[in-house]
Design a protein around this motif. Structure first.
Motif, mmCIF file in Angstrom:
data_model
loop_
_atom_site.group_PDB
_atom_site.id
_atom_site.type_symbol
_atom_site.label_atom_id
_atom_site.label_comp_id
_atom_site.label_asym_id
_atom_site.label_seq_id
_atom_site.Cartn_x
_atom_site.Cartn_y
_atom_site.Cartn_z
ATOM 1 N N CYS A 1 4.154 12.500 -9.853
ATOM 2 C CA CYS A 1 4.269 12.029 -8.032
ATOM 3 C C CYS A 1 5.327 11.231 -7.633
ATOM 4 O O CYS A 1 6.379 10.339 -8.698
ATOM 5 C CB CYS A 1 2.697 11.792 -7.665
ATOM 6 S SG CYS A 1 2.264 10.075 -8.490
ATOM 7 N N HIS A 2 5.967 10.901 -6.971
ATOM 8 C CA HIS A 2 6.941 10.126 -6.683
ATOM 9 C C HIS A 2 6.456 10.150 -4.760
ATOM 10 O O HIS A 2 5.948 10.870 -4.146
ATOM 11 C CB HIS A 2 8.407 10.500 -6.477
ATOM 12 C CG HIS A 2 8.131 11.944 -6.161
ATOM 13 N ND1 HIS A 2 8.594 12.740 -6.205
ATOM 14 C CD2 HIS A 2 9.274 11.563 -4.306
ATOM 15 C CE1 HIS A 2 8.454 14.397 -5.805
ATOM 16 N NE2 HIS A 2 9.109 13.241 -4.724
ATOM 17 N N GLY A 3 6.880 8.715 -4.210
ATOM 18 C CA GLY A 3 6.959 8.625 -2.677
ATOM 19 C C GLY A 3 7.577 7.179 -2.399
ATOM 20 O O GLY A 3 8.100 6.011 -3.529
ATOM 21 N N THR A 4 6.794 6.033 -1.526
ATOM 22 C CA THR A 4 7.054 5.195 -0.538
ATOM 23 C C THR A 4 6.224 4.469 -0.100
ATOM 24 O O THR A 4 4.890 4.539 -0.771
ATOM 25 C CB THR A 4 7.742 5.353 -0.102
ATOM 26 O OG1 THR A 4 7.063 5.849 1.624
ATOM 27 C CG2 THR A 4 8.854 5.707 -0.304
ATOM 28 N N PHE A 5 6.120 2.724 -0.514
ATOM 29 C CA PHE A 5 4.640 2.139 -0.129
ATOM 30 C C PHE A 5 5.572 1.922 0.664
ATOM 31 O O PHE A 5 6.235 1.439 1.096
ATOM 32 C CB PHE A 5 4.808 0.952 -1.186
ATOM 33 C CG PHE A 5 4.068 1.299 -2.657
ATOM 34 C CD1 PHE A 5 2.941 1.102 -2.530
ATOM 35 C CD2 PHE A 5 5.266 1.669 -3.880
ATOM 36 C CE1 PHE A 5 2.243 1.436 -4.007
ATOM 37 C CE2 PHE A 5 4.659 1.587 -4.835
ATOM 38 C CZ PHE A 5 3.071 1.695 -4.811
ATOM 39 N N GLU A 6 4.268 1.088 1.398
ATOM 40 C CA GLU A 6 4.583 0.432 2.977
ATOM 41 C C GLU A 6 6.100 -0.482 3.036
ATOM 42 O O GLU A 6 6.901 -0.895 3.920
ATOM 43 C CB GLU A 6 3.581 -0.195 3.657
ATOM 44 C CG GLU A 6 2.146 0.849 3.839
ATOM 45 C CD GLU A 6 1.666 0.163 4.660
ATOM 46 O OE1 GLU A 6 1.032 -0.765 5.019
ATOM 47 O OE2 GLU A 6 0.001 1.605 4.397
ATOM 48 N N ASN A 7 6.031 -1.021 2.559
ATOM 49 C CA ASN A 7 7.506 -1.723 2.308
ATOM 50 C C ASN A 7 8.729 -1.444 1.651
ATOM 51 O O ASN A 7 10.098 -2.022 1.646
ATOM 52 C CB ASN A 7 7.223 -3.569 1.242
ATOM 53 C CG ASN A 7 6.951 -2.990 -0.054
ATOM 54 O OD1 ASN A 7 7.040 -2.044 -0.474
ATOM 55 N ND2 ASN A 7 5.907 -3.895 -1.052
ATOM 56 N N GLY A 8 8.621 -0.379 1.318
ATOM 57 C CA GLY A 8 9.392 0.397 0.897
ATOM 58 C C GLY A 8 10.460 0.598 -0.138
ATOM 59 O O GLY A 8 11.619 1.013 -0.484
ATOM 60 N N ILE A 9 9.105 -0.137 -1.071
ATOM 61 C CA ILE A 9 9.153 -0.232 -2.464
ATOM 62 C C ILE A 9 9.370 1.722 -2.827
ATOM 63 O O ILE A 9 8.333 2.320 -2.510
ATOM 64 C CB ILE A 9 8.839 -0.345 -3.314
ATOM 65 C CG1 ILE A 9 9.005 -2.033 -3.214
ATOM 66 C CG2 ILE A 9 8.879 -0.092 -4.660
ATOM 67 C CD1 ILE A 9 8.472 -2.878 -4.082
ATOM 68 N N VAL A 10 10.436 2.703 -3.349
ATOM 69 C CA VAL A 10 10.249 4.092 -4.065
ATOM 70 C C VAL A 10 9.486 3.767 -5.324
ATOM 71 O O VAL A 10 9.645 2.844 -6.768
ATOM 72 C CB VAL A 10 11.440 4.366 -3.688
ATOM 73 C CG1 VAL A 10 11.366 5.872 -4.666
ATOM 74 C CG2 VAL A 10 12.083 4.651 -2.732
ATOM 75 N N GLU B 1 0.928 -0.579 -0.354
ATOM 76 C CA GLU B 1 0.019 -0.120 -0.122
ATOM 77 C C GLU B 1 0.798 1.060 -0.005
ATOM 78 O O GLU B 1 2.087 1.202 1.006
ATOM 79 C CB GLU B 1 -0.988 0.427 1.113
ATOM 80 C CG GLU B 1 -1.887 -1.350 1.458
ATOM 81 C CD GLU B 1 -2.697 -1.348 0.394
ATOM 82 O OE1 GLU B 1 -2.887 -0.118 -0.810
ATOM 83 O OE2 GLU B 1 -3.205 -2.634 -0.050
ATOM 84 N N TYR B 2 0.045 2.720 -0.585
ATOM 85 C CA TYR B 2 1.342 3.751 -0.561
ATOM 86 C C TYR B 2 1.209 4.124 1.245
ATOM 87 O O TYR B 2 0.283 3.799 1.564
ATOM 88 C CB TYR B 2 -0.013 4.532 -0.844
ATOM 89 C CG TYR B 2 0.225 4.217 -2.652
ATOM 90 C CD1 TYR B 2 1.385 4.791 -3.657
ATOM 91 C CD2 TYR B 2 -0.793 3.985 -3.315
ATOM 92 C CE1 TYR B 2 1.922 4.937 -5.201
ATOM 93 C CE2 TYR B 2 -0.862 3.795 -5.044
ATOM 94 C CZ TYR B 2 0.555 4.147 -5.570
ATOM 95 O OH TYR B 2 0.274 3.606 -7.001
ATOM 96 N N LYS B 3 2.724 4.304 1.024
ATOM 97 C CA LYS B 3 2.942 5.341 2.048
ATOM 98 C C LYS B 3 3.253 6.657 2.436
ATOM 99 O O LYS B 3 2.524 7.372 3.347
ATOM 100 C CB LYS B 3 3.825 4.589 2.890
ATOM 101 C CG LYS B 3 4.475 4.844 4.228
ATOM 102 C CD LYS B 3 5.612 3.885 4.439
ATOM 103 C CE LYS B 3 6.286 4.818 6.212
ATOM 104 N NZ LYS B 3 7.261 4.181 6.741
#
Length: 377
Positions: free
Chosen positions: A230-239, A208-210
């Motif tokens: 847009c950019h960011g991270t997922f809950e598992n750390g994937i960017v 899920e998106y974090k």
């Protein structure tokens, strides 16, 4: 390693056909996407198109050209009230989708519909709750999940060849639908089209998106952004980074586009590009270097119609069949990024006169990207 969902074998087709009759469906809404779906439902052996419906009685001509045996009606209740109809296909504008979904579930129908599943988030999550409290099979046209190239990329990443998945990059820029040309209920470009890429990014990440940050631009002085990154991270750390906009050379003499997806790992990567006719997947793994080139598959509607038919006939829902919850999550996150962009400086580039020129060009073009109207020169 997760295997790509393949088409059923001939024996599989035979067993389904021997055990069950074709599924009767009513199609509501005969616009561009409605007619695309009607062609695929009419061509698929699992389906029997009993009704087509549109409030415009002149749509009977296009309906009969595609499905001559279907009953054309301007009254949607003919479909909802017919107990023989097992499934409805919903392809009207988003402002009617929630009402139609509620009617369909109340009358015991399976549902195949366009995205988004409603024109506001409150109704979208209400629809999710309705779907999850029923035993009916419901799906939404998030077509990238069923593309051969996305499945190939995910399989290669899961094989371990690229190491630990770290970065997902997705870009889709084309001279497609312009402001004021059909997005009013589906939302700006990044919501209407961009939620496909928000969804497939989440599907690749299996998380899920974090966090998220967005930058956008208002093209041609239109009220809403028509390009967003847009950019960011997922809950598992994937960017991740996702870029989408129908701003790519709208008035260029020779139009083109830029569309790609990349999964970058700690050891290697896999990437895809396409020209709307052919898709190419390039795999650069620890032990394997390979290249696959196949037909793009357009919006993969045929595949989704097939999967939906098999799910209804067998009672077994494949994991690759998108749920309403997937659509609501993608819609909510697309809106969140659009809102975030408004707080990060939202410049305007281009002029209203250029937008008028774009509208004129697209209205008179016989061929182009996502044309709503095809007329002869």
């Amino acid at each position: 390693m997760q295997k790509m969902q393949n088409a059923p074998t001939e024996a599989g087709h035979t067993s389904i056909k021997q055990a069950m009759q074709r599924i009767k469906i009513g199609i509501i809404g005969l616009g561009r996407m409605g007619c695309k779906h009607l062609r695929e439902f009419a061509a698929c052996e699992y389906w029997d198109v009993k009704y087509t419906c549109d409030i415009n009685p002149e749509k009977i001509t296009s309906s009969q050209e595609i499905a001559p045996d279907a009953i054309f009606t301007t009254d949607e209740h003919d479909i909802f009230n017919d107990p023989e109809v097992q499934c409805v296909g919903l392809f009207t504008l988003a402002d009617t989708r929630a009402t139609h979904i509620e009617k369909a579930l109340k009358t015991g129908k399976h549902i195949y519909c366009e995205k988004p599943i409603a024109d506001n988030l409150q109704d979208e999550w209400k629809i999710v709750q309705l779907e999850e409290s029923t035993n009916k099979i419901c799906t939404v046209n998030l077509f990238l999940r069923n593309s051969w190239y996305a499945a190939t990329m995910k399989d290669f990443a899961l094989s371990g060849e690229i190491g630990e998945l770290a970065i997902i990059r997705i870009c889709h820029m084309a001279p497609g639908l312009s402001p004021g040309e059909g997005h009013e209920y589906e939302g700006p470009s990044f919501h209407d089209c961009g939620m496909h890429y928000i969804d497939i990014c989440r599907w690749f990440a299996d998380s899920e998106y974090k966090t998220g940050h967005a930058q956008a631009v208002r093209m041609w002085n239109y009220k809403d952004p028509w390009w967003l990154q847009c950019h960011g991270t997922f809950e598992n750390g994937i960017v991740y980074d996702v870029t989408q906009g129908f701003v790519y050379g709208q008035l260029a003499k020779d139009q083109t586009h830029n569309s790609y997806m990349e999964l970058i790992g700690s050891k290697g990567f896999v990437r895809m590009k396409h020209d709307f006719k052919t898709a190419v997947v390039e795999m650069h793994g620890e032990h394997i270097t390979d290249r696959i080139e196949k037909a793009y598959g357009d919006k993969n509607i045929d595949r989704l119609c097939q999967l939906m038919g098999e799910a209804i006939l067998t009672g077994k829902r494949p994991n690759s069949l998108p749920r309403f919850r997937d659509a609501a999550i993608a819609s909510e996150y697309a809106w969140k990024m659009l809102d975030d962009a408004t707080h990060n400086d939202l410049p305007s580039k281009g002029t209203p006169l250029e937008l008028e020129q774009i509208h004129y060009r697209r209205a008179h073009a016989a061929n182009g990207y996502g044309l709503l109207k095809h007329s002869k020169h």
